[in-house]
Design an enzyme around this catalytic site. Structure first.
Site, PDB file in Angstrom:
ATOM      1  N   ASP A   1      41.297  11.119  50.554  1.00 27.43           N
ATOM      2  CA  ASP A   1      40.029  11.419  51.234  1.00 27.43           C
ATOM      3  C   ASP A   1      39.312  12.519  50.470  1.00 27.43           C
ATOM      4  OD1 ASP A   1      38.054  12.064  53.367  1.00 27.43           O
ATOM      5  OD2 ASP A   1      39.384  10.915  54.668  1.00 27.43           O
TER       6      ASP A   1
ATOM      7  N   ASP B   1      37.955  11.008  45.656  1.00 25.92           N
ATOM      8  CA  ASP B   1      36.654  10.372  45.889  1.00 25.92           C
ATOM      9  C   ASP B   1      36.828   8.912  45.459  1.00 25.92           C
ATOM     10  OD1 ASP B   1      34.136   9.277  45.757  1.00 25.92           O
ATOM     11  OD2 ASP B   1      33.226  10.985  44.714  1.00 25.92           O
ATOM     12  N   VAL B   2      36.765   7.997  46.417  1.00 26.72           N
ATOM     13  CA  VAL B   2      37.079   6.597  46.089  1.00 26.72           C
ATOM     14  C   VAL B   2      36.076   5.979  45.115  1.00 26.72           C
ATOM     15  CG1 VAL B   2      38.369   6.146  48.210  1.00 26.72           C
ATOM     16  CG2 VAL B   2      35.891   5.691  48.162  1.00 26.72           C
TER      17      VAL B   2
ATOM     18  N   TYR C   1      24.245  -0.159  53.783  1.00 21.26           N
ATOM     19  CA  TYR C   1      25.561  -0.264  54.435  1.00 21.26           C
ATOM     20  C   TYR C   1      25.916  -1.735  54.705  1.00 21.26           C
ATOM     21  CZ  TYR C   1      29.199   0.619  57.988  1.00 21.26           C
ATOM     22  OH  TYR C   1      30.372   0.650  58.705  1.00 21.26           O
TER      23      TYR C   1
ATOM     24  N   LYS D   1      29.046  -3.923  53.080  1.00 25.34           N
ATOM     25  CA  LYS D   1      30.124  -4.511  53.878  1.00 25.34           C
ATOM     26  C   LYS D   1      30.197  -6.027  53.679  1.00 25.34           C
ATOM     27  CE  LYS D   1      31.625  -0.656  55.662  1.00 25.34           C
ATOM     28  NZ  LYS D   1      32.956  -0.121  55.322  1.00 25.34           N
TER      29      LYS D   1
ATOM     30  N   THR E   1      34.801   6.833  66.764  1.00 26.90           N
ATOM     31  CA  THR E   1      35.168   7.761  65.687  1.00 26.90           C
ATOM     32  C   THR E   1      33.974   8.679  65.430  1.00 26.90           C
ATOM     33  OG1 THR E   1      34.223   6.480  63.885  1.00 26.90           O
ATOM     34  CG2 THR E   1      36.459   5.849  64.589  1.00 26.90           C
TER      35      THR E   1
HETATM   36  N1  LIG Z   1      33.237   3.587  63.669  1.00 32.25           N
HETATM   37  C1  LIG Z   1      32.678   2.391  63.681  1.00 32.25           C
HETATM   38  O1  LIG Z   1      32.089   2.014  64.705  1.00 32.25           O
HETATM   39  C2  LIG Z   1      32.793   1.469  62.484  1.00 32.25           C
HETATM   40  C3  LIG Z   1      32.407   0.148  62.658  1.00 32.25           C
HETATM   41  C4  LIG Z   1      32.551  -0.752  61.604  1.00 32.25           C
HETATM   42  C5  LIG Z   1      33.096  -0.328  60.400  1.00 32.25           C
HETATM   43  N2  LIG Z   1      33.464   0.974  60.249  1.00 32.25           N
HETATM   44  C6  LIG Z   1      34.078   1.345  58.958  1.00 32.25           C
HETATM   45  O2  LIG Z   1      35.381   1.812  59.199  1.00 32.25           O
HETATM   46  C7  LIG Z   1      35.773   2.705  58.168  1.00 32.25           C
HETATM   47  C8  LIG Z   1      36.301   3.980  58.785  1.00 32.25           C
HETATM   48  O3  LIG Z   1      35.221   4.637  59.441  1.00 32.25           O
HETATM   49  P1  LIG Z   1      35.411   5.626  60.686  1.00 32.25           P
HETATM   50  O4  LIG Z   1      34.566   5.097  61.780  1.00 32.25           O
HETATM   51  O5  LIG Z   1      36.851   5.862  60.918  1.00 32.25           O
HETATM   52  O6  LIG Z   1      34.642   6.909  60.118  1.00 32.25           O
HETATM   53  P2  LIG Z   1      35.110   8.429  59.856  1.00 32.25           P
HETATM   54  O7  LIG Z   1      33.886   9.134  59.436  1.00 32.25           O
HETATM   55  O8  LIG Z   1      35.871   8.931  61.034  1.00 32.25           O
HETATM   56  O9  LIG Z   1      36.120   8.299  58.612  1.00 32.25           O
HETATM   57  C9  LIG Z   1      35.670   8.000  57.331  1.00 32.25           C
HETATM   58  C10 LIG Z   1      36.490   8.805  56.346  1.00 32.25           C
HETATM   59  O10 LIG Z   1      36.093   8.390  55.019  1.00 32.25           O
HETATM   60  C11 LIG Z   1      36.056   9.559  54.229  1.00 32.25           C
HETATM   61  N3  LIG Z   1      35.197   9.351  53.051  1.00 32.25           N
HETATM   62  C12 LIG Z   1      33.864   9.221  53.000  1.00 32.25           C
HETATM   63  N4  LIG Z   1      33.455   9.091  51.734  1.00 32.25           N
HETATM   64  C13 LIG Z   1      34.567   9.138  50.947  1.00 32.25           C
HETATM   65  C14 LIG Z   1      34.787   9.049  49.561  1.00 32.25           C
HETATM   66  N5  LIG Z   1      33.780   8.922  48.670  1.00 32.25           N
HETATM   67  N6  LIG Z   1      36.060   9.097  49.111  1.00 32.25           N
HETATM   68  C15 LIG Z   1      37.099   9.259  49.988  1.00 32.25           C
HETATM   69  N7  LIG Z   1      36.939   9.364  51.312  1.00 32.25           N
HETATM   70  C16 LIG Z   1      35.685   9.291  51.795  1.00 32.25           C
HETATM   71  C17 LIG Z   1      35.495  10.628  55.147  1.00 32.25           C
HETATM   72  O11 LIG Z   1      35.740  11.935  54.656  1.00 32.25           O
HETATM   73  C18 LIG Z   1      36.238  10.315  56.440  1.00 32.25           C
HETATM   74  O12 LIG Z   1      37.461  11.028  56.509  1.00 32.25           O
HETATM   75  C19 LIG Z   1      34.530   2.905  57.298  1.00 32.25           C
HETATM   76  O13 LIG Z   1      34.624   2.073  56.158  1.00 32.25           O
HETATM   77  C20 LIG Z   1      33.399   2.447  58.190  1.00 32.25           C
HETATM   78  O14 LIG Z   1      32.299   1.983  57.446  1.00 32.25           O
HETATM   79  C21 LIG Z   1      33.319   1.896  61.257  1.00 32.25           C
END
Ligand SMILES: NC(=O)c1ccc[n+]([C@@H]2O[C@H](COP(=O)([O-])OP(=O)(O)OC[C@H]3O[C@@H](n4cnc5c(N)ncnc54)[C@H](O)[C@@H]3O)[C@@H](O)[C@H]2O)c1
Length: 266
Positions: free
Chosen positions: A38, A64-65, A174, A178, A209
């Site tokens: 992360d 950083d991914v 976004y 996806k 989240t």
């Molecule tokens: N929460 C929702 O409703 C939802 C819905 C559909 C999809 N998603 C997807 O689910 C996944 C997880 O999201 P979440 O809701 O748990 O969000 P979150 O913000 O709680 O977690 C995302 C994490 O990704 C990390 N991150 C961001 N950019 C980064 C980078 N360049 N390198 C490494 N780490 C990085 C952040 O620091 C964070 O810890 C994401 O891909 C998001 O797009 C979320």
């Protein structure tokens, strides 16, 4: 620890928060050693500490991914510490370019007019694609290279979204990223299947989240478009990720599983 992932080693990107953290903790409870990748050092270290408190094995690596060097590094460090790599979960993601920085001025939920495709700077598009799509590709590819070099199969689970299917004009970058993850998952599944590496994805709906908290903050209310009429807990997605990682899904590859309360069905 004994469990469905006993003696397995996994990397979870975005494991410092939200669904990545839920997944990392669930994997640890199932016996896996887990590396957290992360950019959020505080969150990542916390998740690793929580795993160790459970009696599990964890490693946090600042990653950083969207940086190829960082991704190569986390895979190498994980294999060096735990001796192998069995699975990669690519949960790291951003909903808009300045999401990690928490910049309110460019938050598309607070300022939908600025998020119009007519107004949005190209660098915002590039950032979201770099993290959400190129980042997933780099992590999945490096994991596959490691598994091939180790001479065994494995499982890769990517994070897509319902936005892969449902267009959102304020989240064009976004949504496109996806949709790309869905096709990347299919291409990698086709290529790596003969090597015993399964590649699947989850497409979450609204999950409670920090990412969804930004949507709540902007005043979104009611989930009438969700057949199950509610948002979900991150663990409900982690359960699906566990299924796609464990041997229970041994004949499933190339699929994106909606974990969305039925949104993509209606
Ligand atoms: N929460 C929702 O409703 C939802 C819905 C559909 C999809 N998603 C997807 O689910 C996944 C997880 O999201 P979440 O809701 O748990 O969000 P979150 O913000 O709680 O977690 C995302 C994490 O990704 C990390 N991150 C961001 N950019 C980064 C980078 N360049 N390198 C490494 N780490 C990085 C952040 O620091 C964070 O810890 C994401 O891909 C998001 O797009 C979320």
């Amino acid at each position: 620890m004994a469990g469905e992932l006993e003696d397995r080693v996994s990397i979870v990107t975005g494991g410092g928060s939200g669904m990545g953290r839920s997944t990392a903790l669930m994997f640890a409870r199932e016996g896996a050693a887990v590396a957290i990748a992360d950019v959020n050092d505080e969150g990542g270290e916390q998740t690793a500490a929580q795993i160790e408190d459970l009696g599990g094995n964890a490693l946090y690596v600042h990653t950083d991914v969207s940086s190829e060097q960082d991704v190569v590094n986390v895979v190498a460090e994980t294999a060096a510490k735990f001796g192998r790599l069995d699975s990669m979960v690519t949960a790291a993601g951003i909903s808009y370019a300045n999401y990690v920085e928490g910049d309110d001025d460019t938050d598309p939920f607070l300022h939908p007019e600025a998020a119009s495709n007519l107004n949005r700077p190209t660098e915002f598009w590039q950032k979201v694609i770099d993290v959400n799509l190129t980042g997933v590709m780099l992590c999945a590819r490096e994991a596959a290279r490691q598994m091939v070099n180790e001479g065994h199969g494995g499982a890769i689970v990517n994070f897509a979204s319902i936005n892969a299917y449902n267009p959102s004009p304020i989240l064009t970058d976004y949504s496109v990223s996806k949709a790309g993850v869905v096709m990347l998952t299919r291409c990698f599944a086709a290529e790596f299947g003969p090597r015993g590496i399964r590649v699947n994805a989850v497409a979450p709906g609204p999950i409670e989240t920090p990412m969804l908290a930004r949507v709540h903050r902007a005043g979104a209310s009611g989930w009438g478009n969700v057949p199950l009429q509610r948002t979900a807990d991150p663990d409900e997605v982690a359960e699906a990720v566990l299924f796609l990682t464990s041997d229970r899904s041994s004949y499933v590859t190339g699929k994106t599983l909606g974990v969305d309360g039925g949104i993509s069905t209606v």
